[in-house]
Design an enzyme around this catalytic site. Structure first.
Site, PDB file in Angstrom:
ATOM      1  N   GLY A 160      30.301  37.776  48.150  1.00  0.00           N
ATOM      2  CA  GLY A 160      31.306  36.708  48.139  1.00  0.00           C
ATOM      3  C   GLY A 160      32.382  36.910  49.197  1.00  0.00           C
ATOM      4  O   GLY A 160      32.352  37.868  49.984  1.00  0.00           O
ATOM      5  N   PHE A 161      33.321  36.002  49.209  1.00  0.00           N
ATOM      6  CA  PHE A 161      34.401  35.962  50.210  1.00  0.00           C
ATOM      7  C   PHE A 161      35.214  37.263  50.200  1.00  0.00           C
ATOM      8  O   PHE A 161      35.263  38.010  51.193  1.00  0.00           O
ATOM      9  CB  PHE A 161      35.261  34.736  49.871  1.00  0.00           C
ATOM     10  CG  PHE A 161      36.556  34.591  50.597  1.00  0.00           C
ATOM     11  CD1 PHE A 161      36.674  34.864  51.962  1.00  0.00           C
ATOM     12  CD2 PHE A 161      37.677  34.123  49.921  1.00  0.00           C
ATOM     13  CE1 PHE A 161      37.887  34.692  52.618  1.00  0.00           C
ATOM     14  CE2 PHE A 161      38.885  33.939  50.569  1.00  0.00           C
ATOM     15  CZ  PHE A 161      38.997  34.240  51.920  1.00  0.00           C
ATOM     16  N   GLY A 176      46.316  32.415  45.601  1.00  0.00           N
ATOM     17  CA  GLY A 176      45.294  31.705  46.374  1.00  0.00           C
ATOM     18  C   GLY A 176      44.947  32.505  47.625  1.00  0.00           C
ATOM     19  O   GLY A 176      45.838  32.926  48.353  1.00  0.00           O
ATOM     20  N   SER A 178      32.980  36.537  40.016  1.00  0.00           N
ATOM     21  CA  SER A 178      33.438  35.504  39.073  1.00  0.00           C
ATOM     22  C   SER A 178      32.805  34.192  39.506  1.00  0.00           C
ATOM     23  O   SER A 178      32.573  33.996  40.702  1.00  0.00           O
ATOM     24  CB  SER A 178      34.964  35.365  39.144  1.00  0.00           C
ATOM     25  OG  SER A 178      35.394  34.181  38.480  1.00  0.00           O
ATOM     26  N   LYS A 188      39.865  34.983  33.042  1.00  0.00           N
ATOM     27  CA  LYS A 188      40.306  36.073  33.928  1.00  0.00           C
ATOM     28  C   LYS A 188      41.284  36.979  33.170  1.00  0.00           C
ATOM     29  O   LYS A 188      41.254  38.207  33.313  1.00  0.00           O
ATOM     30  CB  LYS A 188      40.968  35.519  35.191  1.00  0.00           C
ATOM     31  CG  LYS A 188      40.045  34.797  36.154  1.00  0.00           C
ATOM     32  CD  LYS A 188      38.963  35.655  36.786  1.00  0.00           C
ATOM     33  CE  LYS A 188      39.473  36.694  37.757  1.00  0.00           C
ATOM     34  NZ  LYS A 188      38.344  37.419  38.404  1.00  0.00           N
TER      35      LYS A 188
HETATM   36  P1  NAD Z   1      33.212  34.052  45.704  1.00  0.00           P
HETATM   37  O1  NAD Z   1      32.600  32.960  44.886  1.00  0.00           O
HETATM   38  O2  NAD Z   1      33.216  33.907  47.186  1.00  0.00           O
HETATM   39  O3  NAD Z   1      32.507  35.441  45.368  1.00  0.00           O
HETATM   40  C1  NAD Z   1      32.127  35.794  44.067  1.00  0.00           C
HETATM   41  C2  NAD Z   1      30.782  36.513  44.139  1.00  0.00           C
HETATM   42  O4  NAD Z   1      30.420  36.886  42.802  1.00  0.00           O
HETATM   43  C3  NAD Z   1      29.649  35.609  44.670  1.00  0.00           C
HETATM   44  O5  NAD Z   1      28.950  36.257  45.715  1.00  0.00           O
HETATM   45  C4  NAD Z   1      28.749  35.392  43.458  1.00  0.00           C
HETATM   46  O6  NAD Z   1      27.374  35.266  43.784  1.00  0.00           O
HETATM   47  C5  NAD Z   1      29.031  36.645  42.636  1.00  0.00           C
HETATM   48  N1  NAD Z   1      28.756  36.453  41.212  1.00  0.00           N
HETATM   49  C6  NAD Z   1      29.150  35.410  40.433  1.00  0.00           C
HETATM   50  N2  NAD Z   1      28.680  35.569  39.193  1.00  0.00           N
HETATM   51  C7  NAD Z   1      27.996  36.743  39.178  1.00  0.00           C
HETATM   52  C8  NAD Z   1      27.284  37.448  38.180  1.00  0.00           C
HETATM   53  N3  NAD Z   1      27.156  36.953  36.930  1.00  0.00           N
HETATM   54  N4  NAD Z   1      26.712  38.638  38.495  1.00  0.00           N
HETATM   55  C9  NAD Z   1      26.802  39.131  39.773  1.00  0.00           C
HETATM   56  N5  NAD Z   1      27.460  38.506  40.760  1.00  0.00           N
HETATM   57  C10 NAD Z   1      28.046  37.316  40.466  1.00  0.00           C
HETATM   58  O7  NAD Z   1      34.688  34.254  45.112  1.00  0.00           O
HETATM   59  P2  NAD Z   1      35.953  34.949  45.827  1.00  0.00           P
HETATM   60  O8  NAD Z   1      36.833  33.874  46.325  1.00  0.00           O
HETATM   61  O9  NAD Z   1      35.488  36.026  46.719  1.00  0.00           O
HETATM   62  O10 NAD Z   1      36.683  35.584  44.559  1.00  0.00           O
HETATM   63  C11 NAD Z   1      36.581  36.983  44.289  1.00  0.00           C
HETATM   64  C12 NAD Z   1      37.425  37.312  43.087  1.00  0.00           C
HETATM   65  O11 NAD Z   1      38.786  36.964  43.360  1.00  0.00           O
HETATM   66  C13 NAD Z   1      37.041  36.556  41.817  1.00  0.00           C
HETATM   67  O12 NAD Z   1      37.071  37.464  40.745  1.00  0.00           O
HETATM   68  C14 NAD Z   1      38.119  35.509  41.658  1.00  0.00           C
HETATM   69  O13 NAD Z   1      38.358  35.214  40.288  1.00  0.00           O
HETATM   70  C15 NAD Z   1      39.312  36.226  42.276  1.00  0.00           C
HETATM   71  N6  NAD Z   1      40.325  35.315  42.807  1.00  0.00           N
HETATM   72  C16 NAD Z   1      39.977  34.443  43.807  1.00  0.00           C
HETATM   73  C17 NAD Z   1      40.957  33.599  44.330  1.00  0.00           C
HETATM   74  C18 NAD Z   1      40.650  32.663  45.494  1.00  0.00           C
HETATM   75  O14 NAD Z   1      41.553  31.918  45.918  1.00  0.00           O
HETATM   76  N7  NAD Z   1      39.448  32.674  46.035  1.00  0.00           N
HETATM   77  C19 NAD Z   1      42.275  33.654  43.834  1.00  0.00           C
HETATM   78  C20 NAD Z   1      42.581  34.568  42.825  1.00  0.00           C
HETATM   79  C21 NAD Z   1      41.595  35.408  42.322  1.00  0.00           C
END
Ligand code: NAD
Length: 242
Positions: free
Chosen positions: A15-16, A169, A74, A144
């Site tokens: 993921g990101f 964010g 997530s 969360k």
């Molecule tokens: P993303 O969707 O880019 O990456 C999440 C990764 O988790 C994906 O590669 C997905 O395939 C993997 N995934 C999802 N469900 C899964 C499972 N059941 N088993 C294994 N892998 C699984 O999301 P992101 O933006 O990189 O977010 C990363 C974390 O940061 C998350 O926990 C998110 O809640 C938290 N977060 C994100 C933001 C935001 O603005 N993007 C803000 C606050 C918190």
């Protein structure tokens, strides 16, 4: 005597945020593997699996000799069926903790969210002492918060030390949510709305700073005497990560 080298498993490493963490670990020469349901990169050992399946995870932890888990997985915000949030973020965290303890993992860093203390109202100059809201803003933030609670309660149990980071964010290279959402609003002609008196504040976290914060948290997570108040940490761009 030379210290044993840490072996990192980045859950959600495709993921990101996870990808930036992987790149930061690789850049400093660490041993790193990825566990995810999808594979997007091919420069590290990849293990396909779902965190809600504890046996899959345990198998990978044992196979890789993981000593530190960085758990970023997530479902993205905005899912139609909220049950997916509880399945992955609550049941998934339980499975991660249990597998980590069974495999003798010593460190677990969890990517939580600043949203865990958001109830829809203004939050100004908030810090880690703020309680979870009585009425959660939505299912994503609630899941969360519940996941974070489990992670922090596991600190010091079964040989595992834990910490949760709460970014706001997140923006930066590889973002597939925030800028896309803003651009979609622009394309739909939704930019003429004004929320509040135009003085509303919103906190953002740069993904590179957040990745560094995960590494710092993992590095510092070596003493069981960490005070409970330092276990959950808001991450903003004022962080000095060097
Ligand atoms: P993303 O969707 O880019 O990456 C999440 C990764 O988790 C994906 O590669 C997905 O395939 C993997 N995934 C999802 N469900 C899964 C499972 N059941 N088993 C294994 N892998 C699984 O999301 P992101 O933006 O990189 O977010 C990363 C974390 O940061 C998350 O926990 C998110 O809640 C938290 N977060 C994100 C933001 C935001 O603005 N993007 C803000 C606050 C918190």
């Amino acid at each position: 005597m030379s210290q044993q080298k840490e072996v990192y498993l980045v859950i959600g490493g495709s993921g990101f945020v996870g990808r930036h963490i992987v790149e930061h670990l690789l850049a400093r020469g660490d041993i790193v593997c990825v566990f995810d349901i999808v594979q997007r990169h091919h420069d590290v050992d990849f293990y396909s699996g779902d965190i809600t399946d504890e046996s899959q995870l345990l198998d990978v932890l044992n196979k890789t000799g993981t000593t530190c888990i960085i758990h970023t997985a997530s479902p993205p915000h905005g899912a139609k069926d909220p049950s997916i949030y509880y399945k992955v973020n609550v049941d998934g965290c339980k499975a991660v903790i249990s597998a980590a303890q069974a495999a003798g993992v010593t460190k677990l860093v969890y990517t939580s969210s600043a949203g865990v203390v958001f109830d829809g109202g203004d939050v100004i100059n908030l810090d880690e002492r703020a309680p979870f809201p009585e009425k959660p803003f939505d299912a994503y933030n609630d899941s969360k918060a519940q996941g974070e609670k489990l992670i922090l309660e596991a600190n010091g149990k079964g040989g595992l030390l834990t910490v949760a980071l709460r970014p706001a964010g997140i923006f930066g290279e590889g973002d597939r949510q925030m800028m896309v959402g803003l651009y979609q609003a622009y394309q739909r002609g939704q930019t003429h709305f004004q929320v509040g008196d135009n003085n509303n504040l919103f906190d953002y976290t740069y993904v590179g700073n957040l990745a560094k914060a995960h590494l710092i948290a993992a590095d510092k997570l070596s003493s069981p005497s960490l005070p409970a108040s330092s276990q959950e940490t808001l991450i903003t761009d004022s962080l000095k990560a060097e």
